[in-house]
Structures are given as structure tokens and as C-alpha cells.
Write an enzyme that holds these catalytic residues in place. Sequence first.
Site, PDB file in Angstrom:
ATOM      1  N   ARG A 159      11.593  -5.108  -2.345  1.00 21.29           N
ATOM      2  CA  ARG A 159      10.213  -5.579  -2.522  1.00 21.29           C
ATOM      3  C   ARG A 159      10.061  -6.272  -3.874  1.00 21.29           C
ATOM      4  O   ARG A 159       9.441  -7.321  -3.989  1.00 21.29           O
ATOM      5  CB  ARG A 159       9.242  -4.407  -2.414  1.00 21.29           C
ATOM      6  CG  ARG A 159       8.754  -4.101  -1.014  1.00 21.29           C
ATOM      7  CD  ARG A 159       9.896  -3.954  -0.005  1.00 21.29           C
ATOM      8  NE  ARG A 159       9.418  -3.594   1.316  1.00 21.29           N
ATOM      9  CZ  ARG A 159       9.300  -2.334   1.740  1.00 21.29           C
ATOM     10  NH1 ARG A 159       9.684  -1.317   0.967  1.00 21.29           N
ATOM     11  NH2 ARG A 159       8.836  -2.083   2.944  1.00 21.29           N
ATOM     12  N   ASP A 188      14.985  -5.855   3.110  1.00 17.97           N
ATOM     13  CA  ASP A 188      13.709  -5.526   3.746  1.00 17.97           C
ATOM     14  C   ASP A 188      13.018  -6.821   4.141  1.00 17.97           C
ATOM     15  O   ASP A 188      13.589  -7.907   3.989  1.00 17.97           O
ATOM     16  CB  ASP A 188      12.840  -4.667   2.806  1.00 17.97           C
ATOM     17  CG  ASP A 188      11.983  -3.680   3.594  1.00 17.97           C
ATOM     18  OD1 ASP A 188      11.213  -4.139   4.452  1.00 17.97           O
ATOM     19  OD2 ASP A 188      12.094  -2.463   3.363  1.00 17.97           O
ATOM     20  N   HIS A 255      12.179  -4.060   9.559  1.00 14.14           N
ATOM     21  CA  HIS A 255      12.285  -4.456   8.148  1.00 14.14           C
ATOM     22  C   HIS A 255      13.339  -5.554   8.006  1.00 14.14           C
ATOM     23  O   HIS A 255      14.150  -5.544   7.084  1.00 14.14           O
ATOM     24  CB  HIS A 255      12.611  -3.244   7.269  1.00 14.14           C
ATOM     25  CG  HIS A 255      11.467  -2.276   7.167  1.00 14.14           C
ATOM     26  ND1 HIS A 255      10.363  -2.517   6.385  1.00 14.14           N
ATOM     27  CD2 HIS A 255      11.233  -1.084   7.775  1.00 14.14           C
ATOM     28  CE1 HIS A 255       9.503  -1.513   6.502  1.00 14.14           C
ATOM     29  NE2 HIS A 255       9.999  -0.632   7.349  1.00 14.14           N
ATOM     30  N   ASP A 318      13.607   2.832  10.244  1.00 13.59           N
ATOM     31  CA  ASP A 318      12.202   3.238  10.116  1.00 13.59           C
ATOM     32  C   ASP A 318      11.259   2.126  10.565  1.00 13.59           C
ATOM     33  O   ASP A 318      11.603   0.949  10.509  1.00 13.59           O
ATOM     34  CB  ASP A 318      11.887   3.617   8.657  1.00 13.59           C
ATOM     35  CG  ASP A 318      12.211   2.486   7.687  1.00 13.59           C
ATOM     36  OD1 ASP A 318      13.229   1.786   7.899  1.00 13.59           O
ATOM     37  OD2 ASP A 318      11.443   2.284   6.734  1.00 13.59           O
ATOM     38  N   GLU A 319      10.104   2.538  11.001  1.00 15.22           N
ATOM     39  CA  GLU A 319       8.942   1.665  11.183  1.00 15.22           C
ATOM     40  C   GLU A 319       9.267   0.403  11.982  1.00 15.22           C
ATOM     41  O   GLU A 319       8.819  -0.687  11.647  1.00 15.22           O
ATOM     42  CB  GLU A 319       8.368   1.273   9.812  1.00 15.22           C
ATOM     43  CG  GLU A 319       7.896   2.487   9.032  1.00 15.22           C
ATOM     44  CD  GLU A 319       7.331   2.136   7.664  1.00 15.22           C
ATOM     45  OE1 GLU A 319       6.324   2.742   7.285  1.00 15.22           O
ATOM     46  OE2 GLU A 319       7.895   1.267   6.966  1.00 15.22           O
ATOM     47  N   TRP A 385      11.460  11.612   6.080  1.00  6.79           N
ATOM     48  CA  TRP A 385      10.423  11.082   5.179  1.00  6.79           C
ATOM     49  C   TRP A 385       9.020  11.333   5.685  1.00  6.79           C
ATOM     50  O   TRP A 385       8.086  11.388   4.910  1.00  6.79           O
ATOM     51  CB  TRP A 385      10.648   9.589   4.915  1.00  6.79           C
ATOM     52  CG  TRP A 385      10.316   8.664   6.045  1.00  6.79           C
ATOM     53  CD1 TRP A 385      11.086   8.374   7.128  1.00  6.79           C
ATOM     54  CD2 TRP A 385       9.120   7.890   6.187  1.00  6.79           C
ATOM     55  NE1 TRP A 385      10.451   7.468   7.940  1.00  6.79           N
ATOM     56  CE2 TRP A 385       9.240   7.146   7.389  1.00  6.79           C
ATOM     57  CE3 TRP A 385       7.950   7.741   5.430  1.00  6.79           C
ATOM     58  CZ2 TRP A 385       8.244   6.276   7.843  1.00  6.79           C
ATOM     59  CZ3 TRP A 385       6.964   6.869   5.880  1.00  6.79           C
ATOM     60  CH2 TRP A 385       7.114   6.157   7.079  1.00  6.79           C
ATOM     61  N   GLU A 462       6.707  -2.048  -3.738  1.00  2.11           N
ATOM     62  CA  GLU A 462       5.699  -3.062  -3.397  1.00  2.11           C
ATOM     63  C   GLU A 462       4.787  -3.343  -4.592  1.00  2.11           C
ATOM     64  O   GLU A 462       4.475  -4.496  -4.902  1.00  2.11           O
ATOM     65  CB  GLU A 462       4.809  -2.588  -2.244  1.00  2.11           C
ATOM     66  CG  GLU A 462       5.455  -2.591  -0.885  1.00  2.11           C
ATOM     67  CD  GLU A 462       6.078  -1.246  -0.548  1.00  2.11           C
ATOM     68  OE1 GLU A 462       6.450  -0.491  -1.486  1.00  2.11           O
ATOM     69  OE2 GLU A 462       6.201  -0.949   0.657  1.00  2.11           O
TER      70      GLU A 462
HETATM   71  C1  ACM Z   1       9.785   4.718   4.747  1.00  3.82           C
HETATM   72  O1  ACM Z   1       9.011   5.113   3.862  1.00  3.82           O
HETATM   73  N1  ACM Z   1       9.438   3.704   5.536  1.00  3.82           N
HETATM   74  C2  ACM Z   1      11.071   5.325   4.960  1.00  3.82           C
END
Ligand code: ACM
Length: 751
Positions: A159, A188, A255, A318-319, A385, A462
Amino acid sequence: MPRFAVPALLAIWLSAPALAQEPTAALLPMPQSVVAQQGRFTVSARTAILAYSDDERRAAQRFADLLGRTTNTRLVTGGGAAGAGIAFRTAAGMRTESYRLEVTANGATITASDFAGLFYGGVTLWQLLTARPGLTAEAVIIEDGPRFGWRGLMLDSARHFQSPEFVMRLIDWMAANKLNRFHWHLTDDQGWRIQINRYPRLTEIGAWRTPASAPDAPTLPQTGGYYTQDQIREIVAYARERAIEIVPEIDMPGHALAAVRAYPELGTGVEPPSGIESDWGVFPYLYNVEDGTFIFLENVLDEVLALFPGRYIHIGGDEAVKDQWRASPQVQARMRALGIADEAALQSWFMARIGRFLDTRGRRLIGWDEILEGGIPASATIMSWRGIDGAVHAARAGHDAVLSPAPVLYLNHRQAGGPEEPPGRGQIVSLADVYAFDPAPTSLTPAEQEHILGLQANMWTEHARTEERVASMMFPRALAVAELGWSPRASHDYAGFVRRLVPQLERLGSLGLQPSVSAFRPVAAERFDPAANRVAVTLSNQAETDVRYTLDGSMPTAASPLYAAPLDLALPTRLRAAGFLGTGALPGELDHSFDSASVRRRDDTQLELCSENIALSLEDDAPAEGERAVFLTDIQNPCWIYEDAPLDGVTAIEIDVGQIPFNFQIGRDIERIRFRPPATPAGEMEVRAGGCEGERIAVLPLGSAVGNPAVTRLRVPIAARRGQADLCFTYTANGPNPMWAIDAVQLVPGS
Ligand code: ACM
């Protein structure tokens, strides 16, 4: 004779004699066993360091280097006169990373079975020798080893990019606290930071972006950077010499925007809008699932594996919101052809395929806890996490796990509430919060606990634009992680930790660290009594030390009054306060003048947020150079409360406002952000008394602030009111971009 320069803070700490006598007073993390002996050992420039094997010499070199950098004393490995010496000795049969340190009047001996143990013995001896002036250690026998094998910190270099020099300093600070896993988040949506020779566009395109700015604000200069393979090799070697394994993260299947921007054929055919790479949040851009994409990923990983010799390779997971996979005919066709039921199972298949590839290369896959969804090979390690549930599920399914739960181990959260804090997530995670985290939760059975490799704190960047901010968000909270990961649970004691923290931070200062002092700084909570024109002030600090104060403008000293109960102050009064350990003042002074303006003023950190859906402390987008305002807001509901605002005699309200870009990918949640409709083109700040549904008492058009990308002061007269009321501040708008945010509110009494 080399001079031992006593740094300021350490000198203060040393002035507390009772503390300095404790054999453990200087040690952080606390060792397993410390037994005081008779006598003491003093190092001089003539002291020999005895080391024979390669590991012994490497550990000795690091010890000499630490001592040299922090005390200017240069010892030579293998040299010096006969007599008192420091010996590094390898012995069979000791546990991984463990060591024995014996200090006698004749010298010091460090014994261990591996390089890490020898290195950590040297770190402990360095702490003992720098606990007081004169490079003297009391005789002692220390038997020590870690509670957990994984004591990690994660740095997000995607970031915001940090220089290789900063990364090496971070490795120094970790090693000096016996942290041993550096998880390096290298790719990312917003940046690809690792040179891949076969795919140069990853860094040519993916390493650079123009930071977001509000629609009417000037464009900011490009930002970014990447690590060359030579730089990475140097960093990996540097870490190895400090007993740190680097765990690189190449995030997939989500990501992935930086990679998809560079090589659109890796994506699902949805063209990213220009500038989107400077948004934060959860993006929909996923890798597709074609064989060509796996060839790309395997080629990338082959270059990664050649650079990072450690066992674990982090592949994210993730995400990964599946919207684009659902919408892509190509992905859907492949899913059907593979006989895979749904997109969650498709992600499992994706991760398992990469896992098998890593297996063939002799490496272990580690990923965020989402990789558990839909099943994953038992050899995969889970980084939990989303709380610790992921670890609990992982352990029950036979996986190893690392505890890394948000928010308590997320160092991108603010660590205190004052205006000095750098931007970050709004919810506060204090030093004490981190120290109170239990890495052996009772929800795990002893058998499940066996699967917990350890813990890790994560620094997402970020909102951490500069290296100084990254360092101050990580430290001192990372030292709490170090002690939780290393020391036996029975030795955990926050007050003792704080005492040992102070000299350790001083040593780290010699290694270039500027930690946050927020844990030490006194915080004043005030209650203004308009009738008496007095203010009641409560003082505390997070470190829970003594607080001393003055009311005459002088600097607090050990002779200043000790704070014990709320202070009842007439206006105006200047209050200065500092934390104290014994007779020594801690860094982080409070210096605040209470006067008729200050008791009618609230900055954003003193206002209450109406809600905390996504509470963020965000930096202004202007000026490009120099100091910028920081605004605490809930981006899903920008709304602030001034509790018990004293309205007697107030004839005007001033609000300092800034406009910032709404650069957040929050999926459909954006539809939940609602505003009252504006009456003027740019909208208006609105103030209501008696809460957010109360009477509207002021309207401040934002038009005059539109052309100013930094902070603008708005002012409007208000009708006379009596008493106190909760004031609610919101704004009208046609949509979320730009966001308006409050820097401060001033109630202005009439003349
Ligand atoms: C995370 O905080 N997306 C691993």
C-alpha cells in the site's frame, strides 16, 4: 577507553536505583529463568570475544555490532587479551532458539545448539551490559528459550513502499526483541513491490500510482517503488544473520489488481477504471483460473522461492470477493468443466493447486484464514486474522495456525486518542490491549493448542504514508508481541513490562528507532462547569505509571505534585504533566492551556463519532508537501457529536473542515451511505442541538471551502441558547465523494 554515552531516557531510568538492581530489570522479553549470582563483570575494549565455529563467530559478530552501535565500544571477535572474555559455545541437545547465559566475575559464556540460540544469548548479554553506565553486568545464570516458535511482524510494503534501508532497520529492531518471523506483504491491489525478471511490467506498471485526491484538489505526485532482486537478496541475508526468517506474501486470487493492470490477460476481462489503484478496501479484481494464469503464478513463485529460502510462502487468499468469477462466462465454464460446485470451492481448488506446486518445491503454504473455506490440504498453515476462530477451526482440522487477530494485533489501528496520533484505523488498540492478548486461548484444548505456532502483529499501510509513521505505529506495541511470544505466561505483568520497556526503547533508539510515546503521555479528560467558570481535569496514561503535573508553566519534575484525584482548575490555567517511573520523567509530555476558548473547543479526536461502522483517522490530501490535517470520521456515516456543549453566551460556531476523496472499495455498502439533500451546490454543514434528530441551529455552506484542498474555517452566527446540549454535526451532499470532515469545532462567546 571508549566512552559509554548514557542516553537521556536511560539516564532517567537509571536514576531509579531500586529498579536498576533487579537482574531482570533490563531484560525484554523476560527470560524463562534468571538466577542472580555473586560478583559482576565489566567489559572493556580489551575484552576478548571467543568464538570458533561459523555459527559462534556469526553470533559474536552480531553481539559486537550491537554493542558498538549502542555504546561505541568496539570489541573484536577472537581478539583481546587473555583473561576475562565473552565466549560463544555450541553444545548439543538444547532446544531450538534456546540458550544459557552465565555471567561471572571472569566473563560471560553463551551456550546454545543453534545459531539463533547463540544470537539471542548475545542479545540478552547486550541488554545486561547496557542496563547501566560502565558496561557492567551482575553475575547471573539465565536459562532461556521461546514460548512460541513464530513471533512475527508483518509489514505491508504494497500500500505504501518503504525503502530497503528502513526494512533493514526494522529487522534490527525485531531481532533486538527476539522476534523471528518477518512477514513481508509484497503484492496487493495498490502495488507490486518485487522485481520479477520474467514479467517486468509487474513493477513498471504495478509499482506506481497517483494517490487519490478530492475531485477539486490538485493532483498529488506519483508514489511507489519496488525492491530489486539484488536488494531482496541483501535483505534476506541481513535477516538470516539476525535469526529472522522472511515469509514473503504474494497475494492471490484477490488483491491482484496491480498484477491485472500490468497483464490484463490474468484478469476476468473487466477493465479497471483509471485511478482505482489508489483506492483502499476490498477490490473485485481476481486472477482468472486459466492454465496460463497458473503458469504465470508458478513462474513468479519460482523467482520468489529463489530469493526467499525460508520454509513458508504466504499466498494470501483473503478477501477474494467472487463477483467477477460469478460474472465471467470463461470462469464459469472452467468451473463447470472441472466439476467444481461453486466459487468458494473454486478458490479452494486454486489454493490447493498452488499448494501442490509449493510442495513440489519443498515449501509450505501459509495463507489467511479464508483459505479454510471449501477445504485445503492439511499441510497448509493458517494465519488467523478474523479473530481467532480461524485458528480454532484450523487446529480442529489438523492445521497449524498463527494467531494474528484483528483488531488487537493490527498495528494499523490508532494506539491512543490524541491529536498527535498518525492516521490509521479509528478504533484504538493500546499497548495494554496488545499485552493483554492471550496466545493460548481457553477455547483451544491442549491438543489444539499444539497447532498454534505463535502470534504475529500486522502493520497495514493504507494510512501510513511515511516510514516514521510505520515505525511509531509498530513500536512499542511490537515489544508486547515479543514478550507474549517469548516469555512464559506466568511472567506476564504489565507494570513490569512497562518498566523494562523504557530502557529497551532507549537501546532501540540507538538503533535508529523513534517509537511512539503515546503510551506514556498523560491524557486529560475535562469537564467544564460554566457556572463556576472552572474545569475539572482527570489525568491518566496508558502505561499506568505515576503522573506528575505543574500549574505554573514549568516542566514537571520528580518534585512536582503527584496526580491522585481530579484537579479543579480556574481559567485560565496552563497544565503540564508527564509520566514518571520512580524519579525519572518519561517522554511524551502533556502541555495544555485551559482558557475560555479551549473549554468551548473540540478537535476531531475529542468529538464523539455518531457510529463506528468504518471509523478511520484519515490524512488530508493537501498540501502535497508539509503538514496535513488528520480527520477522524466514520466513512459510512460522517457524523460527529460534541457532548454537553456549553452554549451559554455563545453567539457563533466555527467549524474547521477539509474535503478528502472517497477512495474506498466497500462493495454495495456504498449504497448505505446516505446524506440529506443539499440546498446549495456544494452542500452545507448542519448543526443540530439535542442530538442528530434535534433542532437545526446552524447551517454552514461548504461552497467557500470547495476551492481550498486543505482546511477551511467556516463561521456562522447562532441564536442565543442557554445551558448545555449535545451538538450533532452532519453535512448535506449528493453523494459520498468528496467526503467532508471536521478538524475542530469552536463555540464563540459574544463580546
Ligand atoms: C487481512 O487483513 N485482509 C488479512
